[in-house]
Design a protein around this motif. Structure first.
Motif, short mmCIF file in Angstrom:
data_model
loop_
_atom_site.label_atom_id
_atom_site.label_comp_id
_atom_site.label_asym_id
_atom_site.label_seq_id
_atom_site.Cartn_x
_atom_site.Cartn_y
_atom_site.Cartn_z
N GLU A 14 0.85 -1.27 -0.02
CA GLU A 14 0.03 -0.14 -0.02
C GLU A 14 0.92 1.28 0.10
O GLU A 14 1.71 1.44 0.83
N TRP A 50 -0.80 -0.72 -4.30
CA TRP A 50 -2.11 -0.01 -4.46
C TRP A 50 -1.91 1.37 -4.18
O TRP A 50 -1.16 1.70 -2.89
N ASP A 99 -7.49 3.17 -5.84
CA ASP A 99 -8.50 3.22 -4.74
C ASP A 99 -9.69 3.82 -5.44
O ASP A 99 -9.88 4.99 -5.86
N ARG A 204 -9.06 -0.98 -5.20
CA ARG A 204 -9.34 -1.26 -3.57
C ARG A 204 -10.74 -0.43 -3.36
O ARG A 204 -10.67 0.70 -3.82
N ASP A 206 -13.10 1.35 -1.20
CA ASP A 206 -13.50 2.07 0.09
C ASP A 206 -14.63 1.74 0.51
O ASP A 206 -15.95 2.01 -0.02
N VAL A 257 -10.52 -5.67 -4.46
CA VAL A 257 -10.41 -5.91 -2.86
C VAL A 257 -11.29 -4.96 -2.43
O VAL A 257 -11.23 -3.60 -2.32
N GLU A 259 -12.83 -3.04 0.94
CA GLU A 259 -12.47 -2.66 2.54
C GLU A 259 -13.68 -2.99 3.09
O GLU A 259 -14.57 -2.13 3.24
N SER A 280 -11.45 -9.73 0.13
CA SER A 280 -11.70 -8.57 1.01
C SER A 280 -10.67 -8.30 2.23
O SER A 280 -10.16 -9.55 2.54
N PHE A 281 -10.32 -7.32 2.63
CA PHE A 281 -9.45 -7.25 3.83
C PHE A 281 -9.93 -8.13 4.88
O PHE A 281 -11.16 -8.16 5.18
N ASN A 315 -2.14 -0.52 8.00
CA ASN A 315 -2.64 0.12 6.87
C ASN A 315 -2.79 1.81 7.40
O ASN A 315 -2.45 2.24 8.58
N TYR A 354 -1.05 -7.94 2.41
CA TYR A 354 -1.02 -6.61 2.19
C TYR A 354 0.02 -5.91 3.18
O TYR A 354 -0.16 -6.19 4.21
#
Ligand code: NOJ
Length: 516
Positions: A14, A50, A99, A204, A206, A257, A259, A280-281, A315, A354
């Motif tokens: 990231e 990312w 993102d 990614r 949000d 992916v 969040e 997914s995280f 993160n 990640y």
């Protein structure tokens, strides 16, 4: 043809763009800065990067308040800089994810400006979440339409001059879109296509669990529970099914992916069904304390519920993990030792990992930033009661003996600690015992084993507060206890996060062992 899709076991790095590398000299990181550091990332050994939002934005929330989804803020460069970055990343074998911020726009977005100018009941207002006030107990002014609170503190509603209120799950400068409006849906498919056409490898997403709110917007208690009218509504999955069809139309493998903050791995698993998001995280891993029992529970629950797991320790929204693990420990170095051990354990698990910029340098949370330099809206909205997230966003130290440590030719938008000279990438690259050298070795070892390990793991019995697990010929061991533990039978120690004599594993250490 690739054996498995790239995202399946990718290590993704990231980049919080504002704090990574500044080429222009204005003290804020930018896309040319990222581009100049791509060789460092290729050498580190990650598979993908990312990028956090770099779109035009008033920066009320570090760029997560987007005013134009199809451009680059001049602070960060231009579309031409972006295209050059994609080309260079691909030439180095790095994939690039961007993102997407679909839950809310900036209040400076043209649609929101139009909504404020338009009358109640208009289509312009219906692209956001405008509501009439709830009747107040006596007066005529009315109050917030319901009791929802903002994730950043305070009410989730702001009143407009004509008496209606609009919803913002985050800051007032981040009005929530109405995802039941077909035009909002069409717009975001078009935005995805805009970046896919420019060559991005994925997104990614949000606040992926927040887009749809329950009809009627009923009152609720805070939390991500299954009954919340705010999070994880069943209809949100229709959006990702549509997005998946779009991603699948493109050549190569383009991945998404989410969040997704939930309170159950079963709920998380719904987002990664075969026709929805790829990943997914897995925030449960990041939330687990330094404890073998806690780690084992998260690993078991994740692998039971989620077919393609991810692992993440840090993160740009959370306290850096060496600091988290160090809290409560008497030895200041223990946090970093534990951080490196947890990293090595995470790399041994099936799935993808990640990383967050700076963890490879062993950076810890900067807790003593002066109040006047803090920019996270959480700090101001809580009137300084909560420090917010600036402490993990301090610009990266690249080289030299004093701030800004090669971050750029100017200063840095958040002050860097005076004692970071020993932590620069330049200094650590030259030191085989540094955190950076350990990260490089760990990532290289993972690469060397890629394709040779099964997608499953099994537990071995372990003494004390330790975990032993196998993946084929690999045994990963991690000691969360206070006493050394005897290693299980093995042929070779391939890598360890701290000193390991091949017989015992010291506290706060992980190692990878090979059996023939
Ligand atoms: C999650 C992002 O990671 C965070 O930085 C941001 O403040 C919120 N979403 C709102 O967009």
């Amino acid at each position: 043809m690739e054996r498995t899709p790239w995202w399946h076991d990718a290590v993704v790095y990231e980049i919080y763009v504002r704090s990574f590398a500044d080429a222009s000299g204005d003290g804020v990181g930018d896309l040319p800065g990222v581009r100049s550091r791509l060789p460092y990332l290729a050498e580190l050994g990650v598979d993908a990067i990312w990028l956090t939002p770099f779109y035009p934005s008033p920066m009320a929330d570090g760029g997560y308040d987007v005013a134009d989804y199809r451009d680059v803020d001049p602070l960060f460069g231009s579309l031409a800089d972006f295209d050059a970055l994609v080309a260079d990343a691909h030439a180095l074998g790095l994939r690039l994810m961007v993102d997407i911020v679909p839950n809310h726009s900036s209040s400076a977005h043209p649609w929101f400006r139009k909504a404020l100018e338009a009358p109640r009941g208009s289509h312009e207002r219906d692209r956001y979440m405008f509501r009439d006030p709830a009747p107040s107990d006596g007066g005529s002014a009315g109050r917030e339409p319901n009791n929802w609170v903002s994730v950043f503190g305070g009410p989730a509603w702001t009143k407009t001059p004509d008496g209606q209120w609009y919803l913002h799950l985050f800051a007032p400068e981040q009005p929530d879109f109405n995802w039941r409006d077909p035009e909002v849906r069409r717009e975001f498919v078009d935005i995805l296509r805009f970046w896919l056409d420019r060559g991005v490898d994925g997104f990614r997403i949000d606040v992926a669990m927040g887009l749809i709110k329950a009809e009627g917007l009923p009152d609720t208690e805070p939390g991500f529970g299954a009954k919340s009218p705010i999070w994880s509504q069943p209809e949100v999955h229709d959006i990702y099914r549509e997005w998946r069809r779009v991603l699948d139309e493109y050549p190569g493998v383009r991945a998404a992916v989410g969040e997704v903050w939930t309170d159950s791995p079963e709920d998380l698993a719904l987002y990664v069904r075969h026709d929805e998001l790829h990943q997914s995280f897995n925030f449960a891993w990041l939330e687990a304390p330094w404890s073998a029992t806690a780690f084992r529970k998260v690993i078991d629950e994740t692998l039971t519920a989620v077919p393609a797991p991810t692992w993440v320790l840090s993160n740009h929204d959370v306290v850096r993990h060496p600091t988290r693990y160090g809290e409560g420990s008497l030895d200041p170095a223990a946090g970093l030792a534990r951080g490196c051990a947890a990293f090595l354990a995470m790399l041994a698990l099936p799935g993808s990992a990640y990383l967050y910029q700076g963890e490879e340098l062993g950076l810890s949370e900067v807790k003593d930033l002066p109040p006047e330099s803090r920019q996270d809206p959480i700090f101001a909205r809580s009137k300084g009661e909560l420090l917010g997230r600036d402490g993990c966003r301090v610009p990266i130290p690249w080289s030299g003996a004093a701030p800004p440590y090669g971050f750029g030719p100017g200063g840095s938008w958040l002050p860097q600690p005076a004692d970071w000279a020993g932590l620069t990438a330049e200094r650590q690259a030259a030191d085989p015992s540094s955190t950076l050298s350990f990260y490089r070795r760990a990532l290289a070892t993972r690469r060397s084993l890629r394709g040779t390990l099964p997608d499953t793991m099994a537990w071995l019995e372990a003494p004390g507060d330790a975990l032993f697990f196998t993946r084929g010929k690999l045994i990963c061991v991690i000691n969360c206890g206070e006493e050394p533990v005897r290693l299980p039978p093995h042929d070779q120690v391939v890598i360890s996060s701290g000193p390991c004599d091949g017989t015992d594993l010291p506290p706060d250490t992980a190692a990878w062992l090979l059996t023939e």
